[in-house]
Scaffold this motif. Structure first.
Motif, PDB file in Angstrom:
ATOM      1  N   LYS A  13       0.854  -1.197   0.000  1.00  0.00           N
ATOM      2  CA  LYS A  13       0.000   0.000   0.000  1.00  0.00           C
ATOM      3  C   LYS A  13       0.884   1.239   0.000  1.00  0.00           C
ATOM      4  CE  LYS A  13      -0.697  -0.357   5.029  1.00  0.00           C
ATOM      5  NZ  LYS A  13      -0.264  -1.741   5.269  1.00  0.00           N
ATOM      6  N   ILE A  14       0.338   2.330  -0.516  1.00  0.00           N
ATOM      7  CA  ILE A  14       1.080   3.596  -0.530  1.00  0.00           C
ATOM      8  C   ILE A  14       1.301   4.076   0.907  1.00  0.00           C
ATOM      9  CG2 ILE A  14       0.934   6.058  -1.182  1.00  0.00           C
ATOM     10  CD1 ILE A  14       1.646   4.205  -3.513  1.00  0.00           C
ATOM     11  N   GLY A  15       2.555   4.464   1.182  1.00  0.00           N
ATOM     12  CA  GLY A  15       2.899   4.975   2.513  1.00  0.00           C
ATOM     13  C   GLY A  15       3.564   3.946   3.406  1.00  0.00           C
ATOM     14  N   MET A  16       3.577   2.686   2.976  1.00  0.00           N
ATOM     15  CA  MET A  16       4.145   1.648   3.851  1.00  0.00           C
ATOM     16  C   MET A  16       5.637   1.893   4.092  1.00  0.00           C
ATOM     17  SD  MET A  16       4.253  -1.707   1.378  1.00  0.00           S
ATOM     18  CE  MET A  16       5.208  -1.761  -0.139  1.00  0.00           C
ATOM     19  N   GLY A  17       6.009   1.824   5.359  1.00  0.00           N
ATOM     20  CA  GLY A  17       7.406   1.983   5.745  1.00  0.00           C
ATOM     21  C   GLY A  17       7.852   3.413   5.998  1.00  0.00           C
ATOM     22  N   LYS A  18       7.042   4.391   5.588  1.00  0.00           N
ATOM     23  CA  LYS A  18       7.459   5.797   5.677  1.00  0.00           C
ATOM     24  C   LYS A  18       7.642   6.240   7.130  1.00  0.00           C
ATOM     25  CE  LYS A  18       6.376  10.288   3.599  1.00  0.00           C
ATOM     26  NZ  LYS A  18       6.232  11.267   4.681  1.00  0.00           N
ATOM     27  N   GLU A  19       6.646   5.943   7.954  1.00  0.00           N
ATOM     28  CA  GLU A  19       6.688   6.365   9.365  1.00  0.00           C
ATOM     29  C   GLU A  19       7.874   5.734  10.081  1.00  0.00           C
ATOM     30  OE1 GLU A  19       5.817   5.713  13.658  1.00  0.00           O
ATOM     31  OE2 GLU A  19       5.929   4.192  12.082  1.00  0.00           O
ATOM     32  N   LEU A  20       8.147   4.470   9.754  1.00  0.00           N
ATOM     33  CA  LEU A  20       9.269   3.753  10.373  1.00  0.00           C
ATOM     34  C   LEU A  20      10.594   4.384   9.971  1.00  0.00           C
ATOM     35  CD1 LEU A  20       8.954   1.244  12.221  1.00  0.00           C
ATOM     36  CD2 LEU A  20       9.744  -0.132  10.307  1.00  0.00           C
ATOM     37  N   SER A  21      10.703   4.730   8.694  1.00  0.00           N
ATOM     38  CA  SER A  21      11.921   5.348   8.173  1.00  0.00           C
ATOM     39  C   SER A  21      12.190   6.705   8.822  1.00  0.00           C
ATOM     40  CB  SER A  21      11.801   5.510   6.654  1.00  0.00           C
ATOM     41  OG  SER A  21      12.946   6.124   6.126  1.00  0.00           O
ATOM     42  N   GLU A  22      11.117   7.429   9.111  1.00  0.00           N
ATOM     43  CA  GLU A  22      11.251   8.763   9.725  1.00  0.00           C
ATOM     44  C   GLU A  22      11.634   8.692  11.201  1.00  0.00           C
ATOM     45  OE1 GLU A  22       8.027  11.018   6.780  1.00  0.00           O
ATOM     46  OE2 GLU A  22       7.395  10.337   8.763  1.00  0.00           O
ATOM     47  N   ASN A  23      11.356   7.548  11.831  1.00  0.00           N
ATOM     48  CA  ASN A  23      11.596   7.433  13.268  1.00  0.00           C
ATOM     49  C   ASN A  23      12.803   6.589  13.659  1.00  0.00           C
ATOM     50  OD1 ASN A  23       9.319   8.828  14.860  1.00  0.00           O
ATOM     51  ND2 ASN A  23       8.203   7.736  13.267  1.00  0.00           N
ATOM     52  N   PHE A  24      13.276   5.758  12.736  1.00  0.00           N
ATOM     53  CA  PHE A  24      14.395   4.868  13.074  1.00  0.00           C
ATOM     54  C   PHE A  24      15.435   4.878  11.958  1.00  0.00           C
ATOM     55  CE2 PHE A  24      10.737   3.094  15.343  1.00  0.00           C
ATOM     56  CZ  PHE A  24      11.251   2.965  16.632  1.00  0.00           C
ATOM     57  N   VAL A  25      16.663   5.186  12.327  1.00  0.00           N
ATOM     58  CA  VAL A  25      17.735   5.245  11.341  1.00  0.00           C
ATOM     59  C   VAL A  25      18.001   3.859  10.739  1.00  0.00           C
ATOM     60  CG1 VAL A  25      19.648   4.953  13.013  1.00  0.00           C
ATOM     61  CG2 VAL A  25      20.030   6.217  10.886  1.00  0.00           C
TER      62      VAL A  25
END
Length: 308
Positions: A13-25
């Motif tokens: 789905k669109i957006g998958m992984g984005k939040e994780l990428s923004e919060n964890f290096v």
């Protein structure tokens, strides 16, 4: 006894992984490495693209793998545990088996991204657009499904693509044969038959050209022994042997994904926890229905780590 499972196509789905990428290096590095490996800004498609773009097989496969590996890297960091301390077995649905092998150190993240991009293109190219189809049968067992498929073999190829769960079987093959199987299904007691929105008929004999492509590509990859045994899609049994693991990935292209039997195996092992890492909750749902007394959770975004 814990099993970590990795999702397959359909969970994108669109957006998958984005939040994780923004919060964890750790997650950010996974996505950057995958982009570099396939020489494509895949994350731009994943986070800003259209549903059609992310559903393209050659995009969906490396994207889903990247999300799952990113979640695993963060889980290892947060818990301060390596994979053998988190799971007794690994398995993945279809492309998820590649994710499992990356997680277990069989081959590298970079190698996996390149393989899945190739696999996606090869599967797409095996059958001209519109000539193949897949359909889900609900409320039927594998034996009854096979009887239906025997009736349509004169029309074209039609195989069991995924034996997903009790009462859920996916068929795959020539569009005309799949449509005829749907037409006949009511007479065999199938509750519901639904054509799936896929761009090619995966896991059937029509995928033979893709199988040859993957056999050649995999022959050039050096497989390392997995740090955790991997339950194979084609055998529904755990494997450590590198030659068998390699052969299983070749066979998998045209073979049935035996997920129902994989969950039955989890039952036999008396598995207490099944953890789905990555996009969606499809495998979590199947585990809850099929594995007795199991705690099944999915980890996709930052807040999901709390339940672990």
């Amino acid at each position: 006894m814990n099993i970590i499972v990795f999702p397959g196509q359909g969970s994108q789905k669109i957006g998958m992984g984005k939040e994780l990428s923004e919060n964890f290096v750790e997650a950010k590095h996974v996505f950057e490495e995958v982009n570099d490996a396939i020489n494509l800004n895949l994350t731009k498609i994943m986070w800003e693209g259209t549903d059609d773009q992310i559903s393209l097989t050659s995009n969906a496969q490396p994207a889903l793998m990247a999300c799952s590996v990113a979640v695993l890297r963060v889980l290892e960091k947060i818990t301060n545990k390596n994979l053998p301390n988190l799971a007794d077995y690994l398995c993945g649905h279809s492309l998820g088996e590649y994710t499992a092998m990356t997680a277990a150190g069989v081959f590298s993240l970079k190698e996996c991204a390149v393989l899945l991009r190739l696999r996606g293109n090869a599967m797409q190219d095996s059958v001209p657009l519109g000539q193949g189809a897949m359909a889900a049968f609900i409320g039927v067992d594998i034996d009854t499904t096979q009887k239906i498929l025997n009736e349509v073999q004169t029309i074209g190829i039609c195989d069991v693509g995924n034996d997903n769960a009790d009462g859920q079987v996916v068929i795959s093959g020539d569009k005309s044969a799949v449509e005829k199987a749907i037409e006949l299904s009511k007479g065999f007691g199938v509750k519901r038959a639904v054509i799936l929105p896929v761009s090619a008929p995966f896991h059937c004999r029509l995928m033979s050209p893709a199988q040859l492509v993957m056999k050649e590509a995999l022959s050039k990859i050096n497989f390392c022994a997995p740090v955790v045994p991997i339950i194979s899609n084609t055998t529904a049994l755990p494997e450590n042997d590198t030659d068998i693991l390699k052969n299983n990935l070749v066979d998998q292209v045209t073979s049935t994904v035996r997920w129902r039997e994989t969950m039955n195996f989890a039952n036999e092992l008396r598995v207490k926890k099944i953890i789905e890492l990555g996009s969606g909750k499809v495998l979590t749902g199947i585990a809850k229905r099929m594995v007795k007394d199991v705690t099944a959770i999915n980890i996709e975004v930052s807040t999901d780590f709390d339940q672990f």
